[in-house]
Design a protein around this motif. Structure first.
Motif, PDB file in Angstrom:
ATOM      1  N   ALA A 209       0.831  -1.206   0.000  1.00 23.42           N
ATOM      2  CA  ALA A 209       0.000   0.000   0.000  1.00 23.42           C
ATOM      3  C   ALA A 209       0.866   1.257   0.000  1.00 23.42           C
ATOM      4  O   ALA A 209       0.592   2.204  -0.737  1.00 23.42           O
ATOM      5  CB  ALA A 209      -0.930  -0.004   1.210  1.00 23.42           C
TER       6      ALA A 209
ATOM      7  N   LEU B 232      -1.093   4.421  -1.779  1.00 25.69           N
ATOM      8  CA  LEU B 232      -2.503   4.398  -1.424  1.00 25.69           C
ATOM      9  C   LEU B 232      -2.739   5.326  -0.240  1.00 25.69           C
ATOM     10  O   LEU B 232      -1.900   5.451   0.641  1.00 25.69           O
ATOM     11  CB  LEU B 232      -2.963   2.986  -1.075  1.00 25.69           C
ATOM     12  CG  LEU B 232      -2.834   1.942  -2.178  1.00 25.69           C
ATOM     13  CD1 LEU B 232      -3.416   0.614  -1.703  1.00 25.69           C
ATOM     14  CD2 LEU B 232      -3.509   2.388  -3.448  1.00 25.69           C
TER      15      LEU B 232
ATOM     16  N   PHE C 268      -5.577   6.366   2.800  1.00 25.60           N
ATOM     17  CA  PHE C 268      -6.745   5.921   3.554  1.00 25.60           C
ATOM     18  C   PHE C 268      -7.262   7.111   4.338  1.00 25.60           C
ATOM     19  O   PHE C 268      -6.522   7.722   5.109  1.00 25.60           O
ATOM     20  CB  PHE C 268      -6.367   4.766   4.493  1.00 25.60           C
ATOM     21  CG  PHE C 268      -5.786   3.605   3.763  1.00 25.60           C
ATOM     22  CD1 PHE C 268      -6.600   2.602   3.268  1.00 25.60           C
ATOM     23  CD2 PHE C 268      -4.420   3.526   3.525  1.00 25.60           C
ATOM     24  CE1 PHE C 268      -6.072   1.531   2.576  1.00 25.60           C
ATOM     25  CE2 PHE C 268      -3.872   2.460   2.831  1.00 25.60           C
ATOM     26  CZ  PHE C 268      -4.706   1.465   2.355  1.00 25.60           C
ATOM     27  N   GLU C 269      -8.552   7.438   4.132  1.00 27.87           N
ATOM     28  CA  GLU C 269      -9.097   8.627   4.785  1.00 27.87           C
ATOM     29  C   GLU C 269     -10.593   8.518   4.994  1.00 27.87           C
ATOM     30  O   GLU C 269     -11.279   7.769   4.294  1.00 27.87           O
ATOM     31  CB  GLU C 269      -8.787   9.870   3.945  1.00 27.87           C
ATOM     32  CG  GLU C 269      -9.421   9.834   2.558  1.00 27.87           C
ATOM     33  CD  GLU C 269      -8.950  10.958   1.636  1.00 27.87           C
ATOM     34  OE1 GLU C 269      -7.915  11.581   1.924  1.00 27.87           O
ATOM     35  OE2 GLU C 269      -9.624  11.196   0.633  1.00 27.87           O
TER      36      GLU C 269
ATOM     37  N   ALA D 226     -10.170   3.967   0.628  1.00 23.54           N
ATOM     38  CA  ALA D 226      -8.805   3.749   0.157  1.00 23.54           C
ATOM     39  C   ALA D 226      -8.770   4.295  -1.265  1.00 23.54           C
ATOM     40  O   ALA D 226      -9.611   3.947  -2.090  1.00 23.54           O
ATOM     41  CB  ALA D 226      -8.447   2.277   0.173  1.00 23.54           C
ATOM     42  N   LYS D 227      -7.785   5.171  -1.527  1.00 26.25           N
ATOM     43  CA  LYS D 227      -7.690   5.802  -2.842  1.00 26.25           C
ATOM     44  C   LYS D 227      -6.293   5.638  -3.413  1.00 26.25           C
ATOM     45  O   LYS D 227      -5.307   5.642  -2.688  1.00 26.25           O
ATOM     46  CB  LYS D 227      -7.970   7.302  -2.739  1.00 26.25           C
ATOM     47  CG  LYS D 227      -9.358   7.672  -2.308  1.00 26.25           C
ATOM     48  CD  LYS D 227      -9.466   9.187  -2.251  1.00 26.25           C
ATOM     49  CE  LYS D 227     -10.829   9.660  -1.858  1.00 26.25           C
ATOM     50  NZ  LYS D 227     -10.864  11.129  -1.796  1.00 26.25           N
ATOM     51  N   LYS D 228      -6.279   5.513  -4.719  1.00 29.34           N
ATOM     52  CA  LYS D 228      -5.027   5.575  -5.470  1.00 29.34           C
ATOM     53  C   LYS D 228      -5.159   6.811  -6.335  1.00 29.34           C
ATOM     54  O   LYS D 228      -5.950   6.826  -7.274  1.00 29.34           O
ATOM     55  CB  LYS D 228      -4.813   4.330  -6.312  1.00 29.34           C
ATOM     56  CG  LYS D 228      -3.469   4.333  -7.008  1.00 29.34           C
ATOM     57  CD  LYS D 228      -3.132   2.963  -7.542  1.00 29.34           C
ATOM     58  CE  LYS D 228      -1.831   2.970  -8.282  1.00 29.34           C
ATOM     59  NZ  LYS D 228      -0.669   2.958  -7.422  1.00 29.34           N
TER      60      LYS D 228
ATOM     61  N   SER E 123     -14.517  -3.475  -2.459  1.00 24.71           N
ATOM     62  CA  SER E 123     -13.346  -3.017  -3.200  1.00 24.71           C
ATOM     63  C   SER E 123     -13.509  -3.389  -4.660  1.00 24.71           C
ATOM     64  O   SER E 123     -14.294  -4.273  -5.000  1.00 24.71           O
ATOM     65  CB  SER E 123     -12.072  -3.636  -2.621  1.00 24.71           C
ATOM     66  OG  SER E 123     -12.114  -5.037  -2.733  1.00 24.71           O
TER      67      SER E 123
END
Length: 127
Positions: free
Chosen positions: A49, A54, A56-57, A99-101, A126
């Motif tokens: 990650a 990645l 996470f927020e 979770a963002k990319k 996901s």
């Protein structure tokens, strides 16, 4: 849901109904101490990650909730289950974590705040 997550005081407790196991993480420990206590698969996932940048927020953005709902709905339908309506995911006591990319949402979870020290996993999905 197959997984429940609870926060009790300074610990996170993961309960897996399908595996009959519970994982508790003491959040008063340093990051290094916490990482030393997790198995190699968890460490691998965390390193991956980080390597893939990645993020996470928590999100309070209605557009991001809608995007998460699309991922959730696709996941649930693929599993042969009727998805809840989006209104069910919008309860005041729920919080959305993503979770963002980059700007792309790749996963998310909605947790219910049971009280100030506890929460429970309600929805996750996901791509």
């Amino acid at each position: 849901m197959s997984n429940n997550v609870f926060k009790q005081g300074t610990s996170l407790i993961y309960m897996f109904k399908d595996k009959r196991a519970t994982i508790e993480i003491d959040l008063t420990k340093s990051e290094e101490a916490i990482l030393n206590g997790v198995d190699k698969d968890a460490k691998w996932g965390l390193k991956k990650a980080e390597k893939e940048d990645l993020v996470f927020e928590e999100s309070k953005n209605p557009k991001e909730l809608l995007e998460f709902y699309k991922i959730y709905k696709k996941t649930i339908i693929a599993g042969g289950i009727k998805p809840d309506r989006i209104e069910e995911l919008e309860k005041e006591k729920y919080k959305l974590f993503l979770a963002k990319k980059g700007e792309k949402i790749i996963a998310g979870a909605i947790v219910e705040l049971v009280d100030k020290d506890k929460f429970k996993l309600e929805y996750n999905a996901s791509i």
